[in-house]
Design a protein around this motif. Structure first.
Motif, PDB file in Angstrom:
ATOM      1  N   GLU A 180       0.825  -1.209   0.000  1.00 55.17           N
ATOM      2  CA  GLU A 180       0.000   0.000   0.000  1.00 55.17           C
ATOM      3  C   GLU A 180       0.858   1.258   0.000  1.00 55.17           C
ATOM      4  OE1 GLU A 180      -3.938  -1.791   2.337  1.00 55.17           O
ATOM      5  OE2 GLU A 180      -2.538  -0.469   3.392  1.00 55.17           O
ATOM      6  N   VAL A 181       1.960   1.227   0.755  1.00 51.32           N
ATOM      7  CA  VAL A 181       2.862   2.376   0.766  1.00 51.32           C
ATOM      8  C   VAL A 181       3.467   2.582  -0.616  1.00 51.32           C
ATOM      9  CG1 VAL A 181       5.061   3.236   1.656  1.00 51.32           C
ATOM     10  CG2 VAL A 181       3.380   2.246   3.226  1.00 51.32           C
ATOM     11  N   SER A 182       3.904   1.510  -1.248  1.00 46.70           N
ATOM     12  CA  SER A 182       4.499   1.624  -2.586  1.00 46.70           C
ATOM     13  C   SER A 182       3.513   2.201  -3.588  1.00 46.70           C
ATOM     14  CB  SER A 182       4.982   0.243  -3.056  1.00 46.70           C
ATOM     15  OG  SER A 182       6.035  -0.233  -2.248  1.00 46.70           O
ATOM     16  N   ALA A 183       2.260   1.734  -3.521  1.00 43.26           N
ATOM     17  CA  ALA A 183       1.242   2.220  -4.446  1.00 43.26           C
ATOM     18  C   ALA A 183       0.920   3.683  -4.193  1.00 43.26           C
ATOM     19  CB  ALA A 183      -0.023   1.371  -4.319  1.00 43.26           C
ATOM     20  N   THR A 184       0.847   4.082  -2.919  1.00 48.57           N
ATOM     21  CA  THR A 184       0.531   5.474  -2.608  1.00 48.57           C
ATOM     22  C   THR A 184       1.657   6.403  -3.012  1.00 48.57           C
ATOM     23  OG1 THR A 184      -0.687   4.613  -0.696  1.00 48.57           O
ATOM     24  CG2 THR A 184      -0.401   6.972  -0.820  1.00 48.57           C
ATOM     25  N   VAL A 185       2.892   5.945  -2.849  1.00 49.47           N
ATOM     26  CA  VAL A 185       4.030   6.743  -3.305  1.00 49.47           C
ATOM     27  C   VAL A 185       3.965   6.922  -4.822  1.00 49.47           C
ATOM     28  CG1 VAL A 185       6.545   6.749  -3.594  1.00 49.47           C
ATOM     29  CG2 VAL A 185       5.531   6.165  -1.373  1.00 49.47           C
ATOM     30  N   ALA A 186       3.647   5.854  -5.549  1.00 47.60           N
ATOM     31  CA  ALA A 186       3.506   5.961  -7.001  1.00 47.60           C
ATOM     32  C   ALA A 186       2.380   6.932  -7.360  1.00 47.60           C
ATOM     33  CB  ALA A 186       3.219   4.577  -7.596  1.00 47.60           C
ATOM     34  N   GLU A 187       1.278   6.851  -6.630  1.00 51.16           N
ATOM     35  CA  GLU A 187       0.148   7.759  -6.862  1.00 51.16           C
ATOM     36  C   GLU A 187       0.588   9.213  -6.701  1.00 51.16           C
ATOM     37  OE1 GLU A 187      -4.069   8.827  -4.578  1.00 51.16           O
ATOM     38  OE2 GLU A 187      -3.295   6.771  -4.529  1.00 51.16           O
ATOM     39  N   ALA A 188       1.306   9.501  -5.615  1.00 47.26           N
ATOM     40  CA  ALA A 188       1.717  10.872  -5.336  1.00 47.26           C
ATOM     41  C   ALA A 188       2.787  11.357  -6.310  1.00 47.26           C
ATOM     42  CB  ALA A 188       2.230  10.963  -3.893  1.00 47.26           C
ATOM     43  N   MET A 189       3.747  10.502  -6.624  1.00 49.58           N
ATOM     44  CA  MET A 189       4.810  10.913  -7.544  1.00 49.58           C
ATOM     45  C   MET A 189       4.242  11.211  -8.927  1.00 49.58           C
ATOM     46  SD  MET A 189       8.046   8.503  -6.401  1.00 49.58           S
ATOM     47  CE  MET A 189       9.209   9.455  -7.379  1.00 49.58           C
ATOM     48  N   CYS A 190       3.276  10.409  -9.354  1.00 52.05           N
ATOM     49  CA  CYS A 190       2.669  10.649 -10.667  1.00 52.05           C
ATOM     50  C   CYS A 190       1.779  11.892 -10.644  1.00 52.05           C
ATOM     51  CB  CYS A 190       1.870   9.419 -11.101  1.00 52.05           C
ATOM     52  SG  CYS A 190       2.918   8.041 -11.635  1.00 52.05           S
ATOM     53  N   ALA A 191       1.167  12.176  -9.506  1.00 48.31           N
ATOM     54  CA  ALA A 191       0.383  13.407  -9.404  1.00 48.31           C
ATOM     55  C   ALA A 191       1.281  14.625  -9.562  1.00 48.31           C
ATOM     56  CB  ALA A 191      -0.346  13.449  -8.061  1.00 48.31           C
ATOM     57  N   GLN A 192       2.489  14.536  -9.002  1.00 46.68           N
ATOM     58  CA  GLN A 192       3.412  15.662  -9.069  1.00 46.68           C
ATOM     59  C   GLN A 192       4.123  15.762 -10.411  1.00 46.68           C
ATOM     60  OE1 GLN A 192       3.832  18.061  -6.994  1.00 46.68           O
ATOM     61  NE2 GLN A 192       2.711  17.334  -5.191  1.00 46.68           N
ATOM     62  N   SER A 193       4.437  14.621 -11.016  1.00 46.36           N
ATOM     63  CA  SER A 193       5.238  14.646 -12.243  1.00 46.36           C
ATOM     64  C   SER A 193       4.399  14.874 -13.495  1.00 46.36           C
ATOM     65  CB  SER A 193       6.033  13.342 -12.386  1.00 46.36           C
ATOM     66  OG  SER A 193       5.163  12.230 -12.546  1.00 46.36           O
ATOM     67  N   THR A 194       3.086  14.728 -13.390  1.00 47.54           N
ATOM     68  CA  THR A 194       2.195  15.013 -14.516  1.00 47.54           C
ATOM     69  C   THR A 194       1.526  16.364 -14.286  1.00 47.54           C
ATOM     70  OG1 THR A 194       0.288  13.925 -13.492  1.00 47.54           O
ATOM     71  CG2 THR A 194       1.775  12.538 -14.797  1.00 47.54           C
ATOM     72  N   SER A 195       0.565  16.673 -15.121  1.00 46.64           N
ATOM     73  CA  SER A 195      -0.127  17.964 -14.995  1.00 46.64           C
ATOM     74  C   SER A 195      -1.291  17.920 -14.012  1.00 46.64           C
ATOM     75  CB  SER A 195      -0.660  18.387 -16.367  1.00 46.64           C
ATOM     76  OG  SER A 195      -1.633  17.462 -16.838  1.00 46.64           O
ATOM     77  N   LEU A 196      -1.480  16.815 -13.298  1.00 48.77           N
ATOM     78  CA  LEU A 196      -2.694  16.647 -12.500  1.00 48.77           C
ATOM     79  C   LEU A 196      -2.807  17.677 -11.381  1.00 48.77           C
ATOM     80  CD1 LEU A 196      -5.274  15.127 -11.967  1.00 48.77           C
ATOM     81  CD2 LEU A 196      -3.965  13.417 -10.682  1.00 48.77           C
ATOM     82  N   VAL A 197      -1.767  17.845 -10.581  1.00 52.25           N
ATOM     83  CA  VAL A 197      -1.844  18.796  -9.463  1.00 52.25           C
ATOM     84  C   VAL A 197      -2.073  20.207  -9.980  1.00 52.25           C
ATOM     85  CG1 VAL A 197      -0.518  19.869  -7.608  1.00 52.25           C
ATOM     86  CG2 VAL A 197      -0.481  17.392  -7.888  1.00 52.25           C
TER      87      VAL A 197
END
Length: 240
Positions: A180-197
């Motif tokens: 779950e930690v690994s998945a949440t880190v991936a979720e957050a990193m992709c939110a920051q590295s894409t245009s989503l945020v």
């Protein structure tokens, strides 16, 4: 007031204990804090109260008494109703001790119910509009491509959790936690590295302002109803 009404019907009433806040930040669309994700994973839910006298009392009633207790408290029927949006309707009874107390406090129960529920759910209504916005959908598609590159075939954060839950079924708790930690880190990193945020910061304020403008009369009306209720509440408290 509810307590006195229930006592008159032959029952006890206990106000629900306040549930302690978990301290978890609010991530309505996506976890976007990498450090928080690495430390917390999916985070913790609210802390349950240690003592529940209401639950013990209710469990001690017979089935017939439980039915009568519910009827006395919340009444029957759905005379009060508000449409929050497509597929979102909230209803309640205009009878029972809860409705009686609110009617005494606010006067116009139907008007108060509509305005209060609209106000309580403004955040969800804003989120509904944001999630239908083409700019958000494009940014979320970009996010989905990012998490797929990290090994998760999910189109949105909700689906990511479903993917992780399916993978974790039957595994030991420490393994589940790490996944779950690994998945949440991936979720957050992709939110920051894409245009989503960035897209959320651009899109959401406009919808929030528009919705407040649309519902301004209800918001102002609710404030008036609740201000007018203060003297009545003081009288009720003085009678205890």
């Amino acid at each position: 007031m509810i307590h006195d009404c229930m006592a008159a019907a032959g029952f006890k009433y206990f106000e629900k204990p306040v549930v302690a806040e978990s301290g978890q930040p609010d991530f309505p669309y996506v976890v976007d804090d990498v450090a928080w994700a690495r430390a917390n994973g999916y985070g913790a839910g609210p802390v349950a109260p240690a003592v529940d006298p209401a639950g013990r009392y209710f469990a001690g009633l017979s089935r017939e008494q439980q039915d009568a207790w519910r009827l006395a408290l919340v009444g029957s029927g759905r005379q009060l109703s508000v449409e929050l949006g497509p597929g979102r309707r909230l209803s309640a009874s205009s009878t029972g001790c809860i409705a009686s107390a609110r009617r005494t406090l606010y006067g116009d129960l139907a008007r108060w119910f509509k305005a209060r529920r609209l106000t309580d759910n403004l955040g969800l209504l804003v989120q509904d509009r944001v999630r239908r916005d083409p700019r958000y959908l494009a940014a979320m598609a970009e996010w989905a491509g990012c998490v797929k590159g990290r090994g998760y075939d999910a189109d949105d954060p909700g689906e990511l959790r479903e993917v992780v839950a399916a993978r974790n079924e039957g595994l030991a708790a420490p393994v589940v936690r790490a996944a779950e930690v690994s998945a949440t880190v991936a979720e957050a990193m992709c939110a920051q590295s894409t245009s989503l945020v960035r897209t959320l910061r651009e899109v959401e304020p406009g919808y929030r302002a528009a919705l407040i403008a649309e519902r301004w009369s209800e918001l102002v009306g609710l404030n008036g109803l609740e201000q007018d209720a203060v003297p009545r509440a003081n009288v009720a408290l003085g009678n205890r």
